[in-house]
Motif scaffolding. Structure first.
Motif, PDB file in Angstrom:
ATOM      1  N   THR A 231      44.027   1.317 -20.252  1.00 16.77           N
ATOM      2  CA  THR A 231      43.802  -0.079 -19.523  1.00 16.77           C
ATOM      3  C   THR A 231      45.025  -0.638 -19.367  1.00 16.77           C
ATOM      4  O   THR A 231      45.409  -1.479 -18.388  1.00 16.77           O
ATOM      5  CB  THR A 231      42.962  -1.049 -20.432  1.00 16.77           C
TER       6      THR A 231
ATOM      7  N   LYS B 201      39.093 -10.364 -15.820  1.00 10.99           N
ATOM      8  CA  LYS B 201      38.516  -9.360 -15.250  1.00 10.99           C
ATOM      9  C   LYS B 201      38.768  -9.457 -13.840  1.00 10.99           C
ATOM     10  O   LYS B 201      37.824  -8.819 -13.020  1.00 10.99           O
ATOM     11  CB  LYS B 201      36.885  -9.232 -15.743  1.00 10.99           C
ATOM     12  N   TYR B 202      39.695  -9.852 -13.262  1.00  8.97           N
ATOM     13  CA  TYR B 202      40.135  -9.737 -11.868  1.00  8.97           C
ATOM     14  C   TYR B 202      40.446  -8.538 -11.539  1.00  8.97           C
ATOM     15  O   TYR B 202      40.226  -7.872 -10.206  1.00  8.97           O
ATOM     16  CB  TYR B 202      41.271 -10.792 -11.543  1.00  8.97           C
ATOM     17  N   ILE B 203      41.033  -7.671 -12.399  1.00  4.21           N
ATOM     18  CA  ILE B 203      41.376  -6.350 -12.304  1.00  4.21           C
ATOM     19  C   ILE B 203      41.121  -5.482 -13.659  1.00  4.21           C
ATOM     20  O   ILE B 203      40.612  -6.099 -14.567  1.00  4.21           O
ATOM     21  CB  ILE B 203      43.217  -6.192 -12.225  1.00  4.21           C
ATOM     22  N   SER B 204      41.248  -4.102 -13.359  1.00  2.05           N
ATOM     23  CA  SER B 204      40.589  -3.276 -14.601  1.00  2.05           C
ATOM     24  C   SER B 204      41.611  -2.741 -15.201  1.00  2.05           C
ATOM     25  O   SER B 204      41.346  -2.260 -16.483  1.00  2.05           O
ATOM     26  CB  SER B 204      39.716  -2.261 -14.095  1.00  2.05           C
ATOM     27  N   ARG B 205      42.989  -2.870 -14.980  1.00  2.53           N
ATOM     28  CA  ARG B 205      44.177  -2.312 -15.623  1.00  2.53           C
ATOM     29  C   ARG B 205      45.322  -2.899 -15.220  1.00  2.53           C
ATOM     30  O   ARG B 205      45.450  -3.656 -14.213  1.00  2.53           O
ATOM     31  CB  ARG B 205      44.083  -0.677 -15.488  1.00  2.53           C
TER      32      ARG B 205
ATOM     33  N   ASN C  81      44.341   1.589  -7.426  1.00  4.49           N
ATOM     34  CA  ASN C  81      43.221   0.550  -7.121  1.00  4.49           C
ATOM     35  C   ASN C  81      42.784  -0.330  -8.346  1.00  4.49           C
ATOM     36  O   ASN C  81      43.020  -0.174  -9.536  1.00  4.49           O
ATOM     37  CB  ASN C  81      41.826   0.966  -6.610  1.00  4.49           C
ATOM     38  N   ASP C  82      42.485  -1.849  -8.228  1.00  3.89           N
ATOM     39  CA  ASP C  82      41.966  -2.539  -9.265  1.00  3.89           C
ATOM     40  C   ASP C  82      42.890  -2.866 -10.420  1.00  3.89           C
ATOM     41  O   ASP C  82      42.676  -2.829 -11.600  1.00  3.89           O
ATOM     42  CB  ASP C  82      40.628  -2.267  -9.613  1.00  3.89           C
ATOM     43  N   SER C  83      44.261  -2.837  -9.842  1.00  2.00           N
ATOM     44  CA  SER C  83      45.077  -2.859 -11.025  1.00  2.00           C
ATOM     45  C   SER C  83      46.135  -3.975 -10.663  1.00  2.00           C
ATOM     46  O   SER C  83      46.350  -4.762  -9.446  1.00  2.00           O
ATOM     47  CB  SER C  83      46.128  -1.648 -10.816  1.00  2.00           C
TER      48      SER C  83
ATOM     49  N   THR D 273      49.269 -11.020  -2.481  1.00  4.91           N
ATOM     50  CA  THR D 273      48.978  -9.708  -2.815  1.00  4.91           C
ATOM     51  C   THR D 273      50.435  -9.069  -3.701  1.00  4.91           C
ATOM     52  O   THR D 273      50.175  -8.388  -4.646  1.00  4.91           O
ATOM     53  CB  THR D 273      48.462  -8.853  -1.828  1.00  4.91           C
TER      54      THR D 273
ATOM     55  N   GLY E 129      42.052  -4.078  -4.108  1.00  2.29           N
ATOM     56  CA  GLY E 129      41.963  -5.127  -5.305  1.00  2.29           C
ATOM     57  C   GLY E 129      43.093  -5.081  -6.088  1.00  2.29           C
ATOM     58  O   GLY E 129      42.776  -5.556  -7.447  1.00  2.29           O
ATOM     59  N   SER E 130      44.228  -4.804  -5.826  1.00  2.00           N
ATOM     60  CA  SER E 130      45.464  -4.773  -6.722  1.00  2.00           C
ATOM     61  C   SER E 130      46.312  -5.822  -6.230  1.00  2.00           C
ATOM     62  O   SER E 130      46.146  -6.418  -5.272  1.00  2.00           O
ATOM     63  CB  SER E 130      46.007  -3.285  -6.591  1.00  2.00           C
TER      64      SER E 130
END
Length: 322
Positions: free
Chosen positions: A215, A158-162, A230-232, A131, A257-258
């Protein structure tokens, strides 16, 4: 005087074109090998005969075999490939040239982006498997560039959004209010190295669209306070210029998710005299925590001009002596 044992190894190359590709135009690749090893290399037809001391002969034979493996992947061999292969064999590394060539992170405008040294390969694998990854080493070792490539790949898949790129803006004292213009205009000169890497990986129009949508976000470290990300895919560049407090603040922004990559060079600290670098103490603080990795890159991982490797090594020796 003890006589050096000699050895002879014969290699058969499958086909004339493979021999041409292996030796290079006007034998330029062959000459690179001949200059590095005290062996005699004879080429007749599709056969290469290597003779000399057992150790040197085995090394040269191994180099030719490894280069043939690279050719079998469809890759064109360059003097860079030959130099890397020589380094791997001399360093007795367990990573093969084929392993490096086959680990392509991204391809942009027909240019593959991949790790080029064993240290860089370990760094890329650490980013994949943990991580939080800390890439520590001198300039030219690909710390930021490879982290950026991994971030762009993660976004495309698309494993992360930004993607969030940040660095401490020591040159402006992190106090940007007195500078004219928007936030983007204020930090642009300080964050330009990050843009340069991104422009190698995507077209400017695509980059601008992703910036406009949020993004991709590029901001000074001071603007990370109070956020949960998150998700980054978050990259902290030039981390040697963070204080311990800033480093703690940054690492605690990590959300679900980062993934985090922290890069820095502890030999290039620009903090005011007497201020401690957060990168210098972080490994000791986090050494017992799982799911993070510390990768130390060295002059051997510098992929710029060979002279840069020698300069880095000379500075290291000077600092150790003084």
């Amino acid at each position: 005087m003890q006589k050096v044992k000699t050895k002879e190894i014969k290699l058969v190359v499958p086909g004339n074109q493979a021999m041409i590709d292996l030796l290079g135009h006007r034998d330029e690749l062959l000459k690179v090998i001949e200059e590095e090893f005290a062996t005699e290399i004879l080429v007749r037809g599709n056969e290469i005969t290597i003779s000399g001391s057992a150790k040197e002969t085995e090394a040269v034979a191994t180099i030719f075999r490894e280069l043939l493996e690279v050719l079998a992947t469809g890759e064109t061999i360059t003097s860079e490939h030959v130099g890397q292969t020589i380094q791997l064999i001399r360093g007795e590394e367990t990573i093969s040239p084929k392993t490096l060539v086959s680990d392509t992170i991204l391809v942009h405008r027909a240019k593959p982006i991949r790790p080029k040294t064993p240290g860089q390969k370990r760094y890329v694998d650490a980013i994949r498997n943990t991580t939080a990854t800390f890439g520590i080493g001198p300039a030219g070792t690909g710390k930021t560039y490879l982290a950026m490539a991994m971030a762009v790949q993660a976004l495309k898949q698309k494993y992360i959004s930004r993607i969030i790129l940040t660095r401490p803006v020591v040159e402006a004292g992190e106090k940007l209010g007195f500078l004219p213009g928007t936030l983007f205009e204020k930090v642009d000169p300080f964050l330009k190295p990050l843009y340069d890497a991104l422009f190698d990986m995507m077209d400017p129009d695509q980059f601008q669209q992703l910036m406009d949508r949020g993004t991709i976000e590029v901001a000074p470290l001071a603007y990370m306070r109070g956020r949960t990300l998150n998700d980054s895919f978050i990259i902290l560049d030039e981390a040697q210029n963070t204080s311990p407090e800033q480093m703690k603040m940054f690492l605690t922004r990590l959300g679900f998710g980062s993934k985090v990559v922290v890069t820095g060079d502890v030999t290039q600290i620009d903090l005011p005299s007497g201020n401690k670098s957060g990168l210098l103490v972080i490994e000791e603080i986090l050494s017992d925590i799982e799911d993070l990795a510390f990768i130390h890159l060295t002059a051997k991982d510098v992929v710029r001009h060979k002279l840069v490797q020698k300069i880095v090594e000379a500075y290291k020796r000077f600092e150790e002596d003084h």
